[in-house]
Motif scaffolding. Structure first.
Motif, PDB file in Angstrom:
ATOM      1  N   LEU A  43       1.693  -1.005  -0.029  1.00 60.48           N
ATOM      2  CA  LEU A  43       0.545  -1.635   0.632  1.00 60.48           C
ATOM      3  C   LEU A  43      -0.536  -0.570   0.812  1.00 60.48           C
ATOM      4  CD1 LEU A  43      -0.851  -3.964   2.206  1.00 60.48           C
ATOM      5  CD2 LEU A  43       0.257  -3.058   4.265  1.00 60.48           C
ATOM      6  N   HIS A  44      -1.708  -0.832   0.245  1.00 58.62           N
ATOM      7  CA  HIS A  44      -2.841   0.080   0.409  1.00 58.62           C
ATOM      8  C   HIS A  44      -3.767  -0.494   1.479  1.00 58.62           C
ATOM      9  CE1 HIS A  44      -1.922   2.289  -3.360  1.00 58.62           C
ATOM     10  NE2 HIS A  44      -1.397   1.134  -3.704  1.00 58.62           N
ATOM     11  N   ILE A  45      -4.049   0.306   2.491  1.00 63.85           N
ATOM     12  CA  ILE A  45      -4.907  -0.153   3.589  1.00 63.85           C
ATOM     13  C   ILE A  45      -6.241   0.579   3.498  1.00 63.85           C
ATOM     14  CG2 ILE A  45      -5.146  -0.401   6.087  1.00 63.85           C
ATOM     15  CD1 ILE A  45      -2.056  -0.208   6.241  1.00 63.85           C
ATOM     16  N   VAL A  46      -7.324  -0.207   3.424  1.00 65.88           N
ATOM     17  CA  VAL A  46      -8.662   0.373   3.288  1.00 65.88           C
ATOM     18  C   VAL A  46      -9.498  -0.014   4.504  1.00 65.88           C
ATOM     19  CG1 VAL A  46     -10.630   0.667   1.744  1.00 65.88           C
ATOM     20  CG2 VAL A  46      -8.438  -0.090   0.829  1.00 65.88           C
ATOM     21  N   ASN A  47     -10.181   0.964   5.104  1.00 63.61           N
ATOM     22  CA  ASN A  47     -11.001   0.636   6.286  1.00 63.61           C
ATOM     23  C   ASN A  47     -12.463   1.085   6.164  1.00 63.61           C
ATOM     24  OD1 ASN A  47     -10.801   3.409   6.701  1.00 63.61           O
ATOM     25  ND2 ASN A  47     -10.454   3.231   8.905  1.00 63.61           N
ATOM     26  N   LYS A  48     -12.874   1.529   4.979  1.00 63.18           N
ATOM     27  CA  LYS A  48     -14.268   1.966   4.790  1.00 63.18           C
ATOM     28  C   LYS A  48     -15.025   0.993   3.894  1.00 63.18           C
ATOM     29  CE  LYS A  48     -13.906   5.965   7.000  1.00 63.18           C
ATOM     30  NZ  LYS A  48     -12.489   5.854   7.456  1.00 63.18           N
ATOM     31  N   SER A  49     -16.268   0.750   4.215  1.00 57.11           N
ATOM     32  CA  SER A  49     -17.120  -0.120   3.407  1.00 57.11           C
ATOM     33  C   SER A  49     -17.244   0.432   1.991  1.00 57.11           C
ATOM     34  CB  SER A  49     -18.503  -0.216   4.041  1.00 57.11           C
ATOM     35  OG  SER A  49     -19.443  -0.704   3.098  1.00 57.11           O
ATOM     36  N   GLU A  74       0.097  -1.835 -10.495  1.00 53.38           N
ATOM     37  CA  GLU A  74       0.374  -3.244 -10.710  1.00 53.38           C
ATOM     38  C   GLU A  74       1.428  -3.721  -9.707  1.00 53.38           C
ATOM     39  OE1 GLU A  74       1.609  -3.981 -14.685  1.00 53.38           O
ATOM     40  OE2 GLU A  74       2.214  -6.052 -14.289  1.00 53.38           O
ATOM     41  N   GLY A  75       1.182  -4.864  -9.082  1.00 48.33           N
ATOM     42  CA  GLY A  75       2.140  -5.406  -8.127  1.00 48.33           C
ATOM     43  C   GLY A  75       1.952  -4.924  -6.703  1.00 48.33           C
ATOM     44  N   ASP A  76       1.071  -3.959  -6.525  1.00 50.30           N
ATOM     45  CA  ASP A  76       0.776  -3.474  -5.168  1.00 50.30           C
ATOM     46  C   ASP A  76      -0.089  -4.479  -4.411  1.00 50.30           C
ATOM     47  OD1 ASP A  76       2.171  -1.153  -5.578  1.00 50.30           O
ATOM     48  OD2 ASP A  76       0.435   0.179  -5.654  1.00 50.30           O
ATOM     49  N   SER A  77      -0.173  -4.283  -3.094  1.00 48.46           N
ATOM     50  CA  SER A  77      -1.049  -5.105  -2.259  1.00 48.46           C
ATOM     51  C   SER A  77      -2.127  -4.235  -1.645  1.00 48.46           C
ATOM     52  CB  SER A  77      -0.243  -5.780  -1.144  1.00 48.46           C
ATOM     53  OG  SER A  77       0.703  -6.675  -1.687  1.00 48.46           O
ATOM     54  N   ILE A  78      -3.300  -4.838  -1.455  1.00 55.87           N
ATOM     55  CA  ILE A  78      -4.428  -4.126  -0.853  1.00 55.87           C
ATOM     56  C   ILE A  78      -4.908  -4.933   0.342  1.00 55.87           C
ATOM     57  CG2 ILE A  78      -6.814  -3.358  -1.212  1.00 55.87           C
ATOM     58  CD1 ILE A  78      -6.013  -3.153  -4.264  1.00 55.87           C
ATOM     59  N   LEU A  79      -5.003  -4.274   1.494  1.00 52.83           N
ATOM     60  CA  LEU A  79      -5.468  -4.952   2.711  1.00 52.83           C
ATOM     61  C   LEU A  79      -6.759  -4.306   3.192  1.00 52.83           C
ATOM     62  CD1 LEU A  79      -5.165  -6.806   5.221  1.00 52.83           C
ATOM     63  CD2 LEU A  79      -3.700  -5.019   6.227  1.00 52.83           C
ATOM     64  N   LEU A  89       2.792  -7.614   6.307  1.00 55.63           N
ATOM     65  CA  LEU A  89       2.522  -6.874   5.067  1.00 55.63           C
ATOM     66  C   LEU A  89       3.143  -5.479   5.104  1.00 55.63           C
ATOM     67  CD1 LEU A  89      -1.208  -7.842   4.321  1.00 55.63           C
ATOM     68  CD2 LEU A  89       0.765  -8.271   2.838  1.00 55.63           C
ATOM     69  N   THR A  90       3.022  -4.821   6.247  1.00 56.55           N
ATOM     70  CA  THR A  90       3.608  -3.477   6.342  1.00 56.55           C
ATOM     71  C   THR A  90       5.134  -3.551   6.266  1.00 56.55           C
ATOM     72  OG1 THR A  90       3.633  -3.541   8.768  1.00 56.55           O
ATOM     73  CG2 THR A  90       1.702  -2.582   7.729  1.00 56.55           C
ATOM     74  N   GLU A 115       7.536  -1.570   0.730  1.00 52.19           N
ATOM     75  CA  GLU A 115       8.372  -0.387   0.884  1.00 52.19           C
ATOM     76  C   GLU A 115       7.613   0.756   1.558  1.00 52.19           C
ATOM     77  OE1 GLU A 115      12.098   1.510   0.156  1.00 52.19           O
ATOM     78  OE2 GLU A 115      11.498  -0.555  -0.195  1.00 52.19           O
ATOM     79  N   LYS A 116       6.344   0.906   1.121  1.00 54.89           N
ATOM     80  CA  LYS A 116       5.536   2.024   1.624  1.00 54.89           C
ATOM     81  C   LYS A 116       4.108   1.554   1.896  1.00 54.89           C
ATOM     82  CE  LYS A 116       6.452   4.200  -2.190  1.00 54.89           C
ATOM     83  NZ  LYS A 116       6.487   5.170  -3.296  1.00 54.89           N
TER      84      LYS A 116
END
Lengths: 134, 102
Positions: free
Chosen positions: B4-10, B26-31, B91-92, B96-97
């Motif tokens: 899971l990739h977490i992004v908090n910047k515009s 591929e197959g990862d998630s982005i929040l 999601l977290t 896995e990570k």
């Protein structure tokens, strides 16, 4: 004391950082000093005056209504950059209708927001005596 | 292992979001959370890049942060799922990570 031209340049989205709220507070304080104040909203700063802000889901105070009071403090020169809106899929219709009452025109209600091009914004910035960046 | 990739910047202000898209597998998630949520809006200079990433990655946006910035859910790119804080936790837990792109 001679009146100086002050510009507050707002370039960040609200809530994620404290810049927007801090800028608004400084603007309201500075309004007491009878200077020639302009506000510029460009880059992510345009989100600060987006209409329909609802902060119930994040537990933060929604300070967007305060922008509507700026006209009562004789702050009615609000410049928004067209290119910044375009890049974000936004138009002038997405902004809060900020207005002021013109004392020289029988208190007629007039829009405070001017949508300007980047070139026009640059020219407005160049005319300022003092610039505050947020 | 799905991440899971977490992004908090515009994406309009920093390169963190773009860098995330360039490094997510591929197959990862982005929040998208906080200022990154404005990147979910369709018709921006960033939306094509995000749509391309959605071909093989799942993309989510935190609804409360989106609403706080005046962007309604009907403006976001088709296929982006809106989640609340409970969905954030799910999601977290489901991945896995996690990696934050600050």
């Amino acid at each position: 004391m001679a009146i100086k031209k002050f510009m507050y340049v707002n370039r960040k989205a609200p809530y994620g950082t404290v810049y927007a709220l801090e800028s608004l507070e400084v603007v309201l304080i500075a309004a007491a000093f009878d200077q020639d104040v302009s506000l510029a909203f460009l880059d992510d700063g345009v989100y600060q005056i987006a209409k329909g802000q609802d902060t119930t889901g994040i537990g933060q105070k929604n300070f967007s209504a305060t922008y509507r009071a700026l006209g009562d403090y004789d702050i009615n020169k609000i410049f928004v950059e067209q290119e910044s809106l375009d890049a974000r899929g936004m138009t002038a219709d997405d902004l809060m209708p900020l207005v002021y009452e013109d004392e020289d025109d029988d208190w007629a209600e007039k829009p405070s927001i001017s949508i300007v091009s980047r070139t026009e914004m640059a020219a407005i910035m160049a005319k300022q005596d003092v610039t505050f960046s947020f | 292992m799905a991440m899971l990739h977490i992004v908090n910047k515009s994406p309009f202000e920093r390169v963190a979001f773009e860098s995330c898209l360039g490094h997510a597998s591929e197959g990862d998630s982005i929040l998208m959370i906080e200022d990154a949520t404005v990147g979910a809006v369709d018709g921006t200079v960033f939306s094509d890049l995000l749509k391309a990433a959605m071909a093989d990655k799942a993309v989510y946006v935190l609804g409360g942060d989106l609403a706080a910035r005046g962007m309604s859910e009907d403006r976001i790119i088709d296929g982006i799922k809106v989640v609340d804080y409970a969905g954030f936790v799910d999601l977290t837990a489901d991945n896995e990570k996690t990696q934050s792109w600050l």
